[in-house]
Design a protein around this motif. Structure first.
Motif, PDB file in Angstrom:
ATOM      1  N   PRO A  29       0.827  -1.208   0.000  1.00  0.00           N
ATOM      2  CA  PRO A  29       0.000   0.000   0.000  1.00  0.00           C
ATOM      3  C   PRO A  29       0.866   1.264   0.000  1.00  0.00           C
ATOM      4  CG  PRO A  29      -0.649  -1.529   1.746  1.00  0.00           C
ATOM      5  CD  PRO A  29       0.668  -1.995   1.223  1.00  0.00           C
ATOM      6  N   ALA A  30       0.305   2.357  -0.480  1.00  0.00           N
ATOM      7  CA  ALA A  30       1.008   3.641  -0.417  1.00  0.00           C
ATOM      8  C   ALA A  30       1.387   3.946   1.029  1.00  0.00           C
ATOM      9  CB  ALA A  30       0.116   4.745  -0.984  1.00  0.00           C
ATOM     10  N   GLY A  31       2.540   4.571   1.218  1.00  0.00           N
ATOM     11  CA  GLY A  31       3.009   4.803   2.589  1.00  0.00           C
ATOM     12  C   GLY A  31       3.868   6.033   2.717  1.00  0.00           C
ATOM     13  N   PHE A  32       4.643   6.066   3.798  1.00  0.00           N
ATOM     14  CA  PHE A  32       5.388   7.273   4.152  1.00  0.00           C
ATOM     15  C   PHE A  32       6.871   7.139   3.825  1.00  0.00           C
ATOM     16  CE2 PHE A  32       1.911   7.633   7.554  1.00  0.00           C
ATOM     17  CZ  PHE A  32       1.066   8.277   6.688  1.00  0.00           C
ATOM     18  N   HIS A  33       7.697   7.048   4.856  1.00  0.00           N
ATOM     19  CA  HIS A  33       9.127   7.253   4.656  1.00  0.00           C
ATOM     20  C   HIS A  33       9.908   5.963   4.451  1.00  0.00           C
ATOM     21  CE1 HIS A  33       9.091  11.534   5.135  1.00  0.00           C
ATOM     22  NE2 HIS A  33       8.296  11.395   6.167  1.00  0.00           N
ATOM     23  N   ALA A  34      10.938   6.108   3.617  1.00  0.00           N
ATOM     24  CA  ALA A  34      11.837   5.010   3.311  1.00  0.00           C
ATOM     25  C   ALA A  34      13.239   5.360   3.787  1.00  0.00           C
ATOM     26  CB  ALA A  34      11.838   4.728   1.804  1.00  0.00           C
ATOM     27  N   ALA A  35      14.084   4.342   3.843  1.00  0.00           N
ATOM     28  CA  ALA A  35      15.482   4.532   4.226  1.00  0.00           C
ATOM     29  C   ALA A  35      16.303   3.417   3.607  1.00  0.00           C
ATOM     30  CB  ALA A  35      15.632   4.528   5.748  1.00  0.00           C
ATOM     31  N   TRP A  36      17.583   3.697   3.390  1.00  0.00           N
ATOM     32  CA  TRP A  36      18.512   2.661   2.962  1.00  0.00           C
ATOM     33  C   TRP A  36      19.492   2.392   4.090  1.00  0.00           C
ATOM     34  CZ3 TRP A  36      18.903  -0.899  -0.695  1.00  0.00           C
ATOM     35  CH2 TRP A  36      20.104  -1.622  -0.766  1.00  0.00           C
ATOM     36  N   PHE A  37      19.648   1.109   4.437  1.00  0.00           N
ATOM     37  CA  PHE A  37      20.603   0.707   5.465  1.00  0.00           C
ATOM     38  C   PHE A  37      21.633  -0.214   4.825  1.00  0.00           C
ATOM     39  CE2 PHE A  37      16.535   1.340   7.815  1.00  0.00           C
ATOM     40  CZ  PHE A  37      16.894   2.551   8.382  1.00  0.00           C
ATOM     41  N   TYR A  38      22.907   0.150   4.992  1.00  0.00           N
ATOM     42  CA  TYR A  38      23.982  -0.557   4.316  1.00  0.00           C
ATOM     43  C   TYR A  38      24.243  -1.917   4.957  1.00  0.00           C
ATOM     44  CZ  TYR A  38      25.000   3.520   1.466  1.00  0.00           C
ATOM     45  OH  TYR A  38      24.907   4.543   0.545  1.00  0.00           O
ATOM     46  N   GLY A  39      24.691  -2.848   4.093  1.00  0.00           N
ATOM     47  CA  GLY A  39      24.928  -4.208   4.543  1.00  0.00           C
ATOM     48  C   GLY A  39      25.950  -4.308   5.652  1.00  0.00           C
ATOM     49  N   ARG A  40      26.918  -3.391   5.682  1.00  0.00           N
ATOM     50  CA  ARG A  40      27.946  -3.431   6.736  1.00  0.00           C
ATOM     51  C   ARG A  40      27.322  -3.326   8.117  1.00  0.00           C
ATOM     52  NH1 ARG A  40      28.402   2.241   4.974  1.00  0.00           N
ATOM     53  NH2 ARG A  40      27.352   3.374   6.653  1.00  0.00           N
ATOM     54  N   ASP A  41      26.145  -2.638   8.213  1.00  0.00           N
ATOM     55  CA  ASP A  41      25.471  -2.459   9.497  1.00  0.00           C
ATOM     56  C   ASP A  41      24.442  -3.552   9.765  1.00  0.00           C
ATOM     57  OD1 ASP A  41      26.835   0.004  10.048  1.00  0.00           O
ATOM     58  OD2 ASP A  41      25.491   0.989   8.628  1.00  0.00           O
ATOM     59  N   LEU A  42      23.945  -4.178   8.704  1.00  0.00           N
ATOM     60  CA  LEU A  42      22.956  -5.240   8.869  1.00  0.00           C
ATOM     61  C   LEU A  42      23.600  -6.600   9.089  1.00  0.00           C
ATOM     62  CD1 LEU A  42      20.533  -4.221   5.994  1.00  0.00           C
ATOM     63  CD2 LEU A  42      20.076  -4.027   8.443  1.00  0.00           C
ATOM     64  N   TRP A  43      24.714  -6.850   8.389  1.00  0.00           N
ATOM     65  CA  TRP A  43      25.405  -8.133   8.492  1.00  0.00           C
ATOM     66  C   TRP A  43      26.861  -7.878   8.838  1.00  0.00           C
ATOM     67  CZ3 TRP A  43      22.562  -7.207   3.761  1.00  0.00           C
ATOM     68  CH2 TRP A  43      21.294  -7.803   3.737  1.00  0.00           C
ATOM     69  N   PRO A  44      27.155  -7.441  10.080  1.00  0.00           N
ATOM     70  CA  PRO A  44      28.543  -7.098  10.444  1.00  0.00           C
ATOM     71  C   PRO A  44      29.452  -8.312  10.334  1.00  0.00           C
ATOM     72  CG  PRO A  44      27.156  -7.237  12.397  1.00  0.00           C
ATOM     73  CD  PRO A  44      26.228  -7.307  11.217  1.00  0.00           C
ATOM     74  N   THR A  45      30.675  -8.070   9.859  1.00  0.00           N
ATOM     75  CA  THR A  45      31.594  -9.180   9.607  1.00  0.00           C
ATOM     76  C   THR A  45      32.833  -9.158  10.482  1.00  0.00           C
ATOM     77  OG1 THR A  45      32.646  -7.883   7.843  1.00  0.00           O
ATOM     78  CG2 THR A  45      30.856  -9.377   7.207  1.00  0.00           C
ATOM     79  N   THR A  46      33.155  -8.008  11.067  1.00  0.00           N
ATOM     80  CA  THR A  46      34.362  -7.940  11.895  1.00  0.00           C
ATOM     81  C   THR A  46      33.986  -7.952  13.360  1.00  0.00           C
ATOM     82  OG1 THR A  46      34.393  -5.520  12.060  1.00  0.00           O
ATOM     83  CG2 THR A  46      35.430  -6.498  10.118  1.00  0.00           C
ATOM     84  N   ALA A  47      34.951  -8.278  14.207  1.00  0.00           N
ATOM     85  CA  ALA A  47      34.697  -8.326  15.643  1.00  0.00           C
ATOM     86  C   ALA A  47      34.265  -6.966  16.163  1.00  0.00           C
ATOM     87  CB  ALA A  47      35.944  -8.799  16.384  1.00  0.00           C
ATOM     88  N   THR A  48      34.891  -5.896  15.634  1.00  0.00           N
ATOM     89  CA  THR A  48      34.531  -4.544  16.072  1.00  0.00           C
ATOM     90  C   THR A  48      33.084  -4.222  15.721  1.00  0.00           C
ATOM     91  OG1 THR A  48      36.802  -3.785  15.804  1.00  0.00           O
ATOM     92  CG2 THR A  48      35.086  -2.094  15.871  1.00  0.00           C
ATOM     93  N   GLN A  49      32.687  -4.555  14.508  1.00  0.00           N
ATOM     94  CA  GLN A  49      31.302  -4.305  14.092  1.00  0.00           C
ATOM     95  C   GLN A  49      30.332  -5.125  14.916  1.00  0.00           C
ATOM     96  OE1 GLN A  49      31.982  -5.214   9.895  1.00  0.00           O
ATOM     97  NE2 GLN A  49      31.225  -3.175   9.384  1.00  0.00           N
ATOM     98  N   ARG A  50      30.670  -6.399  15.147  1.00  0.00           N
ATOM     99  CA  ARG A  50      29.759  -7.255  15.907  1.00  0.00           C
ATOM    100  C   ARG A  50      29.588  -6.767  17.333  1.00  0.00           C
ATOM    101  NH1 ARG A  50      32.338 -11.467  13.018  1.00  0.00           N
ATOM    102  NH2 ARG A  50      33.790 -11.820  14.739  1.00  0.00           N
ATOM    103  N   SER A  51      30.675  -6.289  17.952  1.00  0.00           N
ATOM    104  CA  SER A  51      30.570  -5.811  19.331  1.00  0.00           C
ATOM    105  C   SER A  51      29.769  -4.522  19.396  1.00  0.00           C
ATOM    106  CB  SER A  51      31.956  -5.596  19.924  1.00  0.00           C
ATOM    107  OG  SER A  51      32.653  -4.569  19.219  1.00  0.00           O
ATOM    108  N   ARG A  52      29.904  -3.665  18.351  1.00  0.00           N
ATOM    109  CA  ARG A  52      29.147  -2.407  18.354  1.00  0.00           C
ATOM    110  C   ARG A  52      27.651  -2.690  18.206  1.00  0.00           C
ATOM    111  NH1 ARG A  52      27.367   0.819  14.343  1.00  0.00           N
ATOM    112  NH2 ARG A  52      28.670  -0.111  12.741  1.00  0.00           N
TER     113      ARG A  52
END
Length: 509
Positions: free
Chosen positions: A483-506
């Motif tokens: 259905p028609a709606g409001f706001h969209a956003a793009w979220f980068y894969g680095r934040d959705l699927w973290p691969t490094t220990a630093t990213q995972r801990s954050r």
């Protein structure tokens, strides 16, 4: 309990939807709610192919009422439903789920809507005598249906008129609960907070119907309140967006607001445009207090959404979509819905404001005359100078709010490009994704979800951001109508699927 008919797998239906004897255009046609949650992987590609350098998720929030509304339904009253399109390794998947708010749980349990929507009337006696009252959630339906931010590993869903924050899992879209930032949030919070990707801080504020002040917050990368302060205003206001730079937050005070005495007396929020009062922007150091804010005055009007802001020496420069005359002009022939329909008939354009923190100088200029809104740059560039932004072209001759084209602005050259959507298609706000291979600022893709009113089939469209006028290079079948709606956003894969220990801990913090 009445539920709406999900027409995503049935014959097309476009008929009046009656609520309290009123045919509401925001409950049928492209706005018709769906009644199911969906998850699907390896989606069918109708045209082109999924780029292998597109890595992340396009997400869109919007209203999707689950039971018959109470009173004259406003489009902002629908229960929030998040639509997520995930792209990885040249493949696409899709999920849609409701945001599990208190109001949604209550409606399912009772089989009816208890709280009034945006148009009221409100039972403000619920908050009588309480000084630090949260704005609407105590007496107006809070749907969390407006915006999405990704912060500290959580997808944050927020509501148009300063409501409760809700945390969702960014991969499953399951609601984990109301977000209080470890107990540090003691007010409602505005819809359009901003995440600074350089510091991983979330900046936002809360406001209320009867409070003449904002409560300003900086949430740290660990998800805890890092800074909080009160900002006094001349009276209760209705700001909508938040703008940031590396060192400052720009707060908005526009002469479009309600009369709190009238609200208390009648239970209705009557919003009026005061042409005799200037628009104001308050430049606040990110960790500043009320004593440090600098106010700048400009032409009266209103801004729903800013594009971006940045610093150049002593100057703050900000681009946004300005409405020079947001007067709500009702058409009596539209009956009880005239206020809502009038408010949603947008007329505005791209404008630039400049503020000098050293000399106090200021200026503003209109950058274009197109009727545009729902604007996004690359969200990674919030707070720093960005060259491009992507807007929706809005027609001025329709009863309902709709988008008729995608507009790409080059803020450096002062040029624009337009792709006009095919007749009968209703796309969503468009988000930009940078290519994983890097390159120019516009080296990447524009992504949206679109529905064809002829057969009620939906698709995800992917544009080459360097050449939007060529139309979608990829069209992906969506399993179920959007259905028609409001706001969209793009979220980068680095934040959705973290691969490094630093990213995972954050993300896990």
């Amino acid at each position: 309990m009445r539920k709406y008919t999900d027409i995503s797998t049935q014959d097309p239906i476009d008929r009046p939807t009656w609520v309290d004897g009123i045919d509401n255009p925001y409950l049928h046609g492209p706005y018709t709610p769906v009644v199911s949650e969906v998850t699907a992987i390896d989606l069918k590609v109708n045209a082109g192919k999924v780029p292998d350098d597109l890595y992340g998720a396009y997400m869109r929030q919007g209203p999707n009422p689950i039971v018959e509304p109470k009173g004259p339904y406003h489009w902002f009253d629908g229960d929030g439903m998040v639509h997520g399109m995930y792209f990885r390794d040249g493949r696409a998947s899709y999920t849609r789920k409701w945001t599990q708010t208190r109001a949604l749980h209550d409606e399912i349990e009772r089989g009816r809507v208890e709280l009034s929507g945006i148009m009221g009337p409100y039972d403000v006696s619920r908050v009588a005598g309480r000084e630090n009252v949260a704005m609407n959630p105590d007496y107006c339906k809070d749907t969390a249906n407006t915006t999405l931010n990704l912060h500290n590993g959580k997808l944050l869903a927020a509501w148009y008129n300063s409501g409760r924050m809700h945390a969702l899992d960014p991969l499953t879209l399951e609601t984990s609960g109301e977000e209080t930032f470890h107990g540090g949030l003691d007010t409602s919070m505005n819809a359009h907070g901003k995440v600074d990707v350089r510091t991983n801080e979330y900046i936002n504020y809360g406001y209320a119907d009867f409070q003449p002040w904002l409560t300003y917050y900086v949430i740290g990368a660990d998800g805890r309140v890092k800074h909080k302060t009160r900002i006094d205003l001349p009276g209760p206001r209705l700001p909508h967006d938040t703008t940031i730079t590396p060192n400052y937050t720009i707060l908005h005070d526009f002469p479009l607001f309600h009369d709190p005495a009238l609200l208390s007396k009648t239970g209705h929020r009557v919003v009026q445009f005061r042409r005799d009062i200037p628009s104001r922007f308050g430049v606040l150091p990110r960790y500043g207090t009320q004593e440090q804010i600098r106010w700048f005055e400009f032409e009266p009007g209103y801004v729903l959404h800013m594009v971006n802001a940045w610093e150049e020496g002593d100057w703050i420069i900000m681009d946004g979509c300005f409405q020079p005359d947001p007067t709500i002009r009702r058409d009596p022939s539209e009956g009880p819905l005239s206020s809502m329909l009038a408010y949603l008939r947008y007329k505005g354009h791209l404008r630039r404001w400049r503020m000098n923190l050293k000399t106090g100088e200021s200026s503003e200029e209109q950058l274009d005359d197109l009727n545009v809104e729902f604007c996004l740059p690359d969200m990674d560039l919030y707070g720093v100078k960005s060259r491009y932004s992507y807007h929706q072209l809005i027609p001025t001759d329709l009863q309902t709010l709709a988008f008729e084209g995608l507009v790409k602005y080059d803020h450096e050259k002062g040029t624009r490009e337009i792709y006009h959507y095919p007749r009968g298609w209703f796309p969503s706000e468009t988000a930009f994704s940078k290519s994983t291979r890097g390159g120019d600022e516009d080296q990447g893709y524009c992504v949206t979800l679109a529905t064809n009113i002829a057969d009620y089939q939906s698709e995800a469209w992917i544009f080459d951001a360097k050449n939007i006028t060529a139309g979608p290079i990829t069209r992906i079948a969506v399993p179920g109508r959007v259905p028609a709606g409001f706001h969209a956003a793009w979220f980068y894969g680095r934040d959705l699927w973290p691969t490094t220990a630093t990213q995972r801990s954050r993300v896990a913090a």
